[in-house]
Design a protein around this motif. Sequence first.
Motif, PDB file in Angstrom:
ATOM      1  N   ARG A  49      32.812   6.869  69.828  1.00 50.01           N
ATOM      2  CA  ARG A  49      31.498   7.510  69.763  1.00 50.01           C
ATOM      3  C   ARG A  49      31.155   7.683  68.300  1.00 50.01           C
ATOM      4  O   ARG A  49      31.804   8.442  67.603  1.00 50.01           O
ATOM      5  N   PRO A  50      30.126   6.986  67.790  1.00 50.94           N
ATOM      6  CA  PRO A  50      29.706   7.217  66.416  1.00 50.94           C
ATOM      7  C   PRO A  50      29.147   8.622  66.290  1.00 50.94           C
ATOM      8  O   PRO A  50      28.718   9.212  67.285  1.00 50.94           O
ATOM      9  N   GLY A  51      29.137   9.152  65.075  1.00 52.50           N
ATOM     10  CA  GLY A  51      28.605  10.491  64.858  1.00 52.50           C
ATOM     11  C   GLY A  51      29.689  11.436  64.422  1.00 52.50           C
ATOM     12  O   GLY A  51      30.738  11.032  63.906  1.00 52.50           O
ATOM     13  N   PRO A  52      29.444  12.736  64.612  1.00 52.69           N
ATOM     14  CA  PRO A  52      30.378  13.743  64.131  1.00 52.69           C
ATOM     15  C   PRO A  52      31.757  13.585  64.774  1.00 52.69           C
ATOM     16  O   PRO A  52      31.855  13.405  65.996  1.00 52.69           O
ATOM     17  N   THR A  53      32.771  13.635  63.959  1.00 52.05           N
ATOM     18  CA  THR A  53      34.131  13.332  64.404  1.00 52.05           C
ATOM     19  C   THR A  53      35.113  14.197  63.626  1.00 52.05           C
ATOM     20  O   THR A  53      34.935  14.405  62.422  1.00 52.05           O
ATOM     21  N   ARG A  54      36.113  14.700  64.326  1.00 49.86           N
ATOM     22  CA  ARG A  54      37.174  15.436  63.628  1.00 49.86           C
ATOM     23  C   ARG A  54      38.351  14.514  63.352  1.00 49.86           C
ATOM     24  O   ARG A  54      38.768  13.753  64.229  1.00 49.86           O
ATOM     25  N   LEU A  55      38.855  14.604  62.143  1.00 50.12           N
ATOM     26  CA  LEU A  55      40.042  13.847  61.748  1.00 50.12           C
ATOM     27  C   LEU A  55      41.195  14.826  61.606  1.00 50.12           C
ATOM     28  O   LEU A  55      41.090  15.814  60.876  1.00 50.12           O
ATOM     29  N   ASP A  56      42.278  14.583  62.321  1.00 49.32           N
ATOM     30  CA  ASP A  56      43.483  15.424  62.215  1.00 49.32           C
ATOM     31  C   ASP A  56      44.601  14.586  61.594  1.00 49.32           C
ATOM     32  O   ASP A  56      45.079  13.626  62.220  1.00 49.32           O
ATOM     33  N   PHE A  57      44.975  14.966  60.393  1.00 51.48           N
ATOM     34  CA  PHE A  57      46.054  14.259  59.705  1.00 51.48           C
ATOM     35  C   PHE A  57      47.358  15.012  59.935  1.00 51.48           C
ATOM     36  O   PHE A  57      47.490  16.175  59.539  1.00 51.48           O
ATOM     37  N   VAL A  96      46.271  18.774  59.329  1.00 57.06           N
ATOM     38  CA  VAL A  96      45.168  19.213  58.487  1.00 57.06           C
ATOM     39  C   VAL A  96      43.931  18.528  59.043  1.00 57.06           C
ATOM     40  O   VAL A  96      43.937  17.310  59.254  1.00 57.06           O
ATOM     41  N   SER A  97      42.892  19.317  59.304  1.00 54.60           N
ATOM     42  CA  SER A  97      41.707  18.785  59.971  1.00 54.60           C
ATOM     43  C   SER A  97      40.500  18.792  59.050  1.00 54.60           C
ATOM     44  O   SER A  97      40.335  19.701  58.229  1.00 54.60           O
ATOM     45  N   VAL A  98      39.662  17.802  59.226  1.00 54.34           N
ATOM     46  CA  VAL A  98      38.422  17.743  58.472  1.00 54.34           C
ATOM     47  C   VAL A  98      37.378  17.056  59.356  1.00 54.34           C
ATOM     48  O   VAL A  98      37.711  16.183  60.151  1.00 54.34           O
ATOM     49  N   SER A  99      36.146  17.491  59.227  1.00 52.12           N
ATOM     50  CA  SER A  99      35.069  16.874  59.999  1.00 52.12           C
ATOM     51  C   SER A  99      34.368  15.825  59.162  1.00 52.12           C
ATOM     52  O   SER A  99      34.174  16.000  57.958  1.00 52.12           O
ATOM     53  N   THR A 100      33.999  14.734  59.822  1.00 51.45           N
ATOM     54  CA  THR A 100      33.298  13.667  59.127  1.00 51.45           C
ATOM     55  C   THR A 100      32.324  13.021  60.098  1.00 51.45           C
ATOM     56  O   THR A 100      32.082  13.541  61.192  1.00 51.45           O
ATOM     57  N   THR A 101      31.762  11.899  59.695  1.00 52.13           N
ATOM     58  CA  THR A 101      30.848  11.159  60.560  1.00 52.13           C
ATOM     59  C   THR A 101      31.283   9.704  60.587  1.00 52.13           C
ATOM     60  O   THR A 101      31.502   9.112  59.530  1.00 52.13           O
ATOM     61  N   GLU A 129      33.098  14.721  68.115  1.00 49.37           N
ATOM     62  CA  GLU A 129      32.636  16.105  68.231  1.00 49.37           C
ATOM     63  C   GLU A 129      31.173  16.205  68.617  1.00 49.37           C
ATOM     64  O   GLU A 129      30.658  17.290  68.772  1.00 49.37           O
ATOM     65  N   GLY A 130      30.521  15.077  68.763  1.00 52.29           N
ATOM     66  CA  GLY A 130      29.100  15.091  69.072  1.00 52.29           C
ATOM     67  C   GLY A 130      28.841  15.343  70.545  1.00 52.29           C
ATOM     68  O   GLY A 130      29.780  15.520  71.325  1.00 52.29           O
ATOM     69  N   ASP A 133      26.724  12.931  75.749  1.00 48.82           N
ATOM     70  CA  ASP A 133      25.839  11.886  76.277  1.00 48.82           C
ATOM     71  C   ASP A 133      25.714  10.683  75.349  1.00 48.82           C
ATOM     72  O   ASP A 133      25.094   9.697  75.706  1.00 48.82           O
ATOM     73  N   THR A 134      26.330  10.762  74.161  1.00 46.75           N
ATOM     74  CA  THR A 134      26.330   9.587  73.302  1.00 46.75           C
ATOM     75  C   THR A 134      27.589   8.742  73.512  1.00 46.75           C
ATOM     76  O   THR A 134      27.765   7.724  72.889  1.00 46.75           O
ATOM     77  N   GLU A 135      28.453   9.196  74.413  1.00 45.72           N
ATOM     78  CA  GLU A 135      29.706   8.472  74.637  1.00 45.72           C
ATOM     79  C   GLU A 135      29.434   7.097  75.235  1.00 45.72           C
ATOM     80  O   GLU A 135      28.626   6.956  76.141  1.00 45.72           O
ATOM     81  N   LYS A 136      30.172   6.120  74.722  1.00 51.24           N
ATOM     82  CA  LYS A 136      30.052   4.776  75.279  1.00 51.24           C
ATOM     83  C   LYS A 136      30.663   4.749  76.674  1.00 51.24           C
ATOM     84  O   LYS A 136      31.615   5.471  76.942  1.00 51.24           O
TER      85      LYS A 136
END
Length: 137
Positions: A49-57, A96-101, A129-130, A133-136
Amino acid sequence: PRVATYEAEAAQVSKGKVESNHAGHTGTGFVNFDVVSDAYVEFTVEAQRPGPTRLDFRHANGTSTNRPLDIAVNGTQTSDDLGFPGTGAWTTWKTVSVSTTLTSGTNKIRATTAGVDGPNLDSLTVTPEGPADTEKP
Ligand code: GCU
């Protein structure tokens, strides 16, 4: 799957070594960055899903000193000196988490050493994280 985990040992590694001598890592190992300021691990991520996404390292840092990493998404730095503080032991793994797109399709997520050394990096988990309804399909 909506949530995907990418192992560091399967990513593109520059100036780092795949090792497995500290228990608790997932997959077959982790990346031990070389002691330089431009070592990196680059994950190739297929955005479900493009858009807001959380990255957990997921990482371990057996020292008491922060080992920051710079995070870049598709060539643009999105986190400067993201903190990877001590986890208590090289066998204690934390995220460690960070939000991105993310953009649609393939995304390159690169974690680069910002000081002289990085943490041991185990994996990257990508969580959309979006709105659902934008999920493929
Ligand atoms: C120790 C540890 C390594 C770690 C290194 C470091 O040697 O065994 O896994 O990468 O410290 O300080 O980075």
